[in-house]
Motif scaffolding. Structure first.
Motif, PDB file in Angstrom:
ATOM      1  N   LEU A  88     -12.476 -46.301  16.333  1.00  0.00           N
ATOM      2  CA  LEU A  88     -11.834 -45.011  16.592  1.00  0.00           C
ATOM      3  C   LEU A  88     -12.514 -43.916  15.776  1.00  0.00           C
ATOM      4  N   THR A  89     -13.307 -44.334  14.779  1.00  0.00           N
ATOM      5  CA  THR A  89     -14.043 -43.400  13.931  1.00  0.00           C
ATOM      6  C   THR A  89     -15.515 -43.810  13.938  1.00  0.00           C
ATOM      7  N   PRO A  90     -16.204 -43.589  15.061  1.00  0.00           N
ATOM      8  CA  PRO A  90     -17.578 -44.085  15.162  1.00  0.00           C
ATOM      9  C   PRO A  90     -18.565 -43.263  14.344  1.00  0.00           C
ATOM     10  N   ARG A  91     -19.547 -43.947  13.863  1.00  0.00           N
ATOM     11  CA  ARG A  91     -20.666 -43.281  13.188  1.00  0.00           C
ATOM     12  C   ARG A  91     -21.572 -42.674  14.255  1.00  0.00           C
ATOM     13  N   ASN A  92     -21.832 -43.423  15.304  1.00  0.00           N
ATOM     14  CA  ASN A  92     -22.660 -42.968  16.406  1.00  0.00           C
ATOM     15  C   ASN A  92     -21.802 -43.003  17.666  1.00  0.00           C
ATOM     16  N   PRO A  93     -21.225 -41.862  18.067  1.00  0.00           N
ATOM     17  CA  PRO A  93     -20.306 -41.862  19.211  1.00  0.00           C
ATOM     18  C   PRO A  93     -20.907 -42.406  20.505  1.00  0.00           C
ATOM     19  N   SER A  94     -22.214 -42.276  20.701  1.00  0.00           N
ATOM     20  CA  SER A  94     -22.802 -42.761  21.953  1.00  0.00           C
ATOM     21  C   SER A  94     -22.823 -44.285  22.029  1.00  0.00           C
ATOM     22  N   GLY A  96     -20.718 -46.348  19.592  1.00  0.00           N
ATOM     23  CA  GLY A  96     -19.553 -46.961  18.971  1.00  0.00           C
ATOM     24  C   GLY A  96     -18.197 -46.542  19.472  1.00  0.00           C
ATOM     25  N   TRP A  97     -18.154 -45.646  20.445  1.00  0.00           N
ATOM     26  CA  TRP A  97     -16.866 -45.189  20.944  1.00  0.00           C
ATOM     27  C   TRP A  97     -16.382 -46.152  22.009  1.00  0.00           C
ATOM     28  N   GLY A  98     -15.188 -46.672  21.864  1.00  0.00           N
ATOM     29  CA  GLY A  98     -14.650 -47.622  22.833  1.00  0.00           C
ATOM     30  C   GLY A  98     -14.141 -46.952  24.093  1.00  0.00           C
ATOM     31  N   ASP A  99     -13.992 -47.759  25.138  1.00  0.00           N
ATOM     32  CA  ASP A  99     -13.381 -47.255  26.360  1.00  0.00           C
ATOM     33  C   ASP A  99     -11.861 -47.166  26.144  1.00  0.00           C
ATOM     34  N   ALA A 100     -11.133 -46.749  27.159  1.00  0.00           N
ATOM     35  CA  ALA A 100      -9.691 -46.532  27.015  1.00  0.00           C
ATOM     36  C   ALA A 100      -8.960 -47.804  26.583  1.00  0.00           C
ATOM     37  N   TRP A 101      -9.318 -48.946  27.165  1.00  0.00           N
ATOM     38  CA  TRP A 101      -8.671 -50.214  26.794  1.00  0.00           C
ATOM     39  C   TRP A 101      -8.939 -50.527  25.334  1.00  0.00           C
ATOM     40  N   GLU A 102     -10.185 -50.370  24.896  1.00  0.00           N
ATOM     41  CA  GLU A 102     -10.561 -50.663  23.502  1.00  0.00           C
ATOM     42  C   GLU A 102      -9.864 -49.712  22.529  1.00  0.00           C
ATOM     43  N   GLN A 103      -9.768 -48.440  22.894  1.00  0.00           N
ATOM     44  CA  GLN A 103      -9.093 -47.485  22.026  1.00  0.00           C
ATOM     45  C   GLN A 103      -7.611 -47.840  21.857  1.00  0.00           C
ATOM     46  N   LYS A 104      -6.987 -48.266  22.943  1.00  0.00           N
ATOM     47  CA  LYS A 104      -5.576 -48.665  22.883  1.00  0.00           C
ATOM     48  C   LYS A 104      -5.399 -49.858  21.937  1.00  0.00           C
ATOM     49  N   VAL A 105      -6.269 -50.856  22.055  1.00  0.00           N
ATOM     50  CA  VAL A 105      -6.189 -52.038  21.185  1.00  0.00           C
ATOM     51  C   VAL A 105      -6.451 -51.648  19.729  1.00  0.00           C
ATOM     52  N   LEU A 106      -7.435 -50.785  19.489  1.00  0.00           N
ATOM     53  CA  LEU A 106      -7.720 -50.342  18.119  1.00  0.00           C
ATOM     54  C   LEU A 106      -6.531 -49.608  17.514  1.00  0.00           C
ATOM     55  N   MET A 107      -5.862 -48.769  18.303  1.00  0.00           N
ATOM     56  CA  MET A 107      -4.671 -48.070  17.796  1.00  0.00           C
ATOM     57  C   MET A 107      -3.567 -49.070  17.468  1.00  0.00           C
ATOM     58  N   ASP A 108      -3.421 -50.092  18.310  1.00  0.00           N
ATOM     59  CA  ASP A 108      -2.444 -51.142  18.034  1.00  0.00           C
ATOM     60  C   ASP A 108      -2.785 -51.868  16.737  1.00  0.00           C
ATOM     61  N   PHE A 109      -4.080 -52.182  16.527  1.00  0.00           N
ATOM     62  CA  PHE A 109      -4.496 -52.826  15.273  1.00  0.00           C
ATOM     63  C   PHE A 109      -4.124 -51.953  14.077  1.00  0.00           C
TER      64      PHE A 109
END
Length: 193
Positions: A88-94, A96-109
């Protein structure tokens, strides 16, 4: 919520039909995802610690920038899956940025760690249906550990040479200010079923 909005939501849900039950994740596929994730973590950790021991923490930036994507690419080819790291805090957004499913799981973590769970124990797997087909989606949390603090810890604790190199290599860096034990990101595994 207004009565009109509640009625609209209820009618929409009824029109869509009953919710489909979650599909059980095949055990062999889950074990493969865990194995690939473990290989990525082990490979990255090994390369980072070698670089830090040989040349100091500044060298870790080079490893993360060049070697880690090569490791992830090799594992992706080996497993016929997308195997990489996201945050959710990528060093290189191109990269390290997750898709919507990955962002949801990261927020849950993040929420689970805030409630007291240990980041190193967090994982999530499910079968998802996307327009291109069915996929096993799996994520394993990456906790902040001591070696990570050189480049990802509180900005005031990062050495000036590392700050300068990060500013040069990653002008849109969002990957600092993290505390030990928190979720740094996750390994993600996506494979067609």
């Amino acid at each position: 919520m207004t009565l009109r909005l509640a009625r609209t939501l209820l009618l929409s849900a009824c029109a869509a039909g009953p919710l489909a039950a979650a599909e059980k994740v095949p055990e062999a596929a889950l074990e493969e995802a865990r194995k690939a994730s473990s290989e990525l973590v082990t490979g990255v950790r090994s390369e980072l610690l070698k670089a830090i021991d040989a040349s100091g923490p500044l060298r870790a930036i080079v490893v993360c920038k060049y070697t880690v994507p090569e490791i992830a690419s090799a594992l992706s080819r080996k497993y016929g899956a997308r195997v990489t790291r996201v945050s959710l805090t990528p060093r290189n957004p191109s990269l390290g940025w997750g898709d919507a499913w990955e962002q949801k799981v990261l927020m849950d973590f993040d929420e689970r760690v805030a409630r007291g769970e240990k980041a190193e124990a967090l994982e999530h797997a499910e079968v998802v249906v996307e327009p291109a087909g069915r996929y096993l989606r799996y994520m394993k949390a990456l906790p902040m550990q001591s070696p990570c603090m050189h480049c990802h810890g509180p900005v005031e604790q990062i050495s000036e040479p590392i700050r300068q190199q990060l500013a040069h290599d990653y002008p849109h860096d969002k990957a600092t200010g993290l505390a030990l034990g928190r979720v740094r990101g996750a390994v993600t595994f996506k494979k067609p079923l």
